[in-house]
Enzyme design. Structure first.
Site, short mmCIF file in Angstrom:
data_model
loop_
_atom_site.label_atom_id
_atom_site.label_comp_id
_atom_site.label_asym_id
_atom_site.label_seq_id
_atom_site.Cartn_x
_atom_site.Cartn_y
_atom_site.Cartn_z
N HIS A 146 -10.02 36.86 -7.12
CA HIS A 146 -10.88 36.56 -5.96
C HIS A 146 -11.21 35.07 -5.87
O HIS A 146 -12.31 34.69 -5.47
CB HIS A 146 -12.15 37.39 -6.02
CG HIS A 146 -11.90 38.87 -5.88
ND1 HIS A 146 -11.69 39.47 -4.66
CD2 HIS A 146 -11.78 39.84 -6.82
CE1 HIS A 146 -11.48 40.76 -4.85
NE2 HIS A 146 -11.53 41.02 -6.14
N PRO B 243 -27.26 36.01 -8.57
CA PRO B 243 -27.79 34.96 -9.43
C PRO B 243 -29.12 34.44 -8.90
O PRO B 243 -29.26 34.15 -7.72
CB PRO B 243 -26.70 33.88 -9.38
CG PRO B 243 -25.46 34.61 -9.00
CD PRO B 243 -25.91 35.71 -8.09
N GLU B 244 -30.11 34.34 -9.80
CA GLU B 244 -31.41 33.82 -9.42
C GLU B 244 -31.55 32.39 -9.93
O GLU B 244 -30.58 31.81 -10.44
CB GLU B 244 -32.50 34.75 -9.96
CG GLU B 244 -32.38 36.17 -9.38
CD GLU B 244 -33.47 37.12 -9.83
OE1 GLU B 244 -34.54 36.66 -10.28
OE2 GLU B 244 -33.26 38.35 -9.73
N ARG C 89 -35.09 46.21 -2.01
CA ARG C 89 -34.63 46.17 -3.40
C ARG C 89 -35.31 47.26 -4.21
O ARG C 89 -36.48 47.61 -3.98
CB ARG C 89 -34.93 44.80 -4.04
CG ARG C 89 -34.38 43.61 -3.27
CD ARG C 89 -32.86 43.66 -3.11
NE ARG C 89 -32.17 43.66 -4.38
CZ ARG C 89 -31.84 42.55 -5.06
NH1 ARG C 89 -32.16 41.36 -4.57
NH2 ARG C 89 -31.20 42.62 -6.20
N LYS D 129 -32.24 28.55 -5.13
CA LYS D 129 -31.00 29.20 -5.55
C LYS D 129 -29.77 28.52 -4.97
O LYS D 129 -28.66 29.06 -5.05
CB LYS D 129 -31.02 30.68 -5.13
CG LYS D 129 -32.17 31.48 -5.72
CD LYS D 129 -32.14 32.91 -5.21
CE LYS D 129 -33.36 33.70 -5.64
NZ LYS D 129 -33.35 35.09 -5.13
#
Length: 289
Positions: free
Chosen positions: A110, A2-3, A279, A69
């Site tokens: 989870h 998530p950004e 990345r 973030k």
């Protein structure tokens, strides 16, 4: 991962769910307990499970903010303190009446932290890969990396900060993609939105930051901030495991022109990939120079 836009969307939904609520009970999963017993600092950083439970039980959520973030929970219990959360790769929050209210099985399987609130509802943290982080601090100085984060990317001070940092020797010789993904240079821009911004500005991701003229870097920064703002309004991008606290996906992924694409939407050329800063970077070899 998530950004900034995805975290902002989560924070906007967390606020009405938890602000003013007091924690009545805290449950930590056996998975986290076993991991920490084996010497791994899973999710709960620099605090034992029992100490975390003791500190959070009876604490009140006063406010919730986003910084880059990170999610900042401002807590109160015999004085103020900070509860900091980073979602990592697959972290997600849910506000439900019971655990079976989490619709997707992969998140139900989870669940690692459960806060029972004073209205009987559950504030639940699920993390499939357990790369997320939780820290209890008196203030930001208790975790120095927080003090190094760049300004929020929506003001002139952030532009000036970016231009200054990108000209420093530490960054000037690095690929521009790596530079704009560095949280000390631009706050909250990760791989997805860096890829999109560079495509919109027709800049190759491996161009050295120091080779770009100030005018071009200024345009790139404004495009980054514009894309982040656009994504916030679209509820973020759901590429794999991002969900907001209602279990819903974002829609920004439908507007992406380059991230994950095999063909350039502008010229039709086949896209290429390279690895930058660990990345995968997708770009158009024809349009991006």
């Amino acid at each position: 991962m998530p950004e900034l836009p995805e975290v902002e969307g989560v924070v906007r939904l967390i606020r009405p769910a938890v602000e003013g609520r007091t924690v009545q009970e805290v449950t930590v999963s056996e998975t986290v307990r076993e991991s920490k017993a084996g010497g791994k600092d899973a999710i709960l950083k620099r605090i034992t499970e029992d100490a975390f439970i003791e500190e959070m039980t009876g604490a009140t959520f006063r406010s919730v903010e986003r910084r880059s973030k990170y999610i900042y929970f401002m807590m109160e219990k015999e004085g103020p303190f900070l509860f900091i959360n980073h979602l990592g790769m697959t972290g997600a929050w849910f506000h439900v009446e019971a655990l079976d209210g989490i619709r997707e099985e992969k998140f139900r399987r989870h669940v690692h932290i459960v806060f029972t609130l004073d209205d009987g509802s559950l504030f639940v943290y699920s993390d499939i890969r357990r790369f997320g982080e939780m820290r209890l601090l008196q203030d930001e100085s208790g975790y120095p990396p927080l003090l190094l984060m760049a300004p929020e990317p929506f003001g002139e001070d952030a532009l000036h900060h970016f231009l200054d940092m990108s000209n420093r020797p530490k960054y000037a010789r690095k690929p521009i993609k790596e530079v704009i993904m560095d949280g000390q240079v631009i706050s909250g821009c990760g791989n997805i939105y860096a890829t999109e911004a560079l495509f919109r500005e027709k800049i190759r991701p491996d161009r050295q930051a120091g080779d770009l003229p100030e005018e071009q870097k200024t345009a790139l920064f404004r495009t980054v901030s514009s894309i982040l703002a656009e994504s916030i309004e679209a509820g973020g991008s759901t590429i794999s495991d991002y969900r907001n606290i209602n279990g819903e996906s974002g829609s920004m992924q439908h507007r992406l022109k380059m991230y994950g694409k095999k063909q350039c939407p502008d010229c039709g050329a086949e896209t290429e990939k390279m690895t930058i800063g660990g990345r995968t970077s997708v770009f158009c070899p024809s349009c991006q120079k």
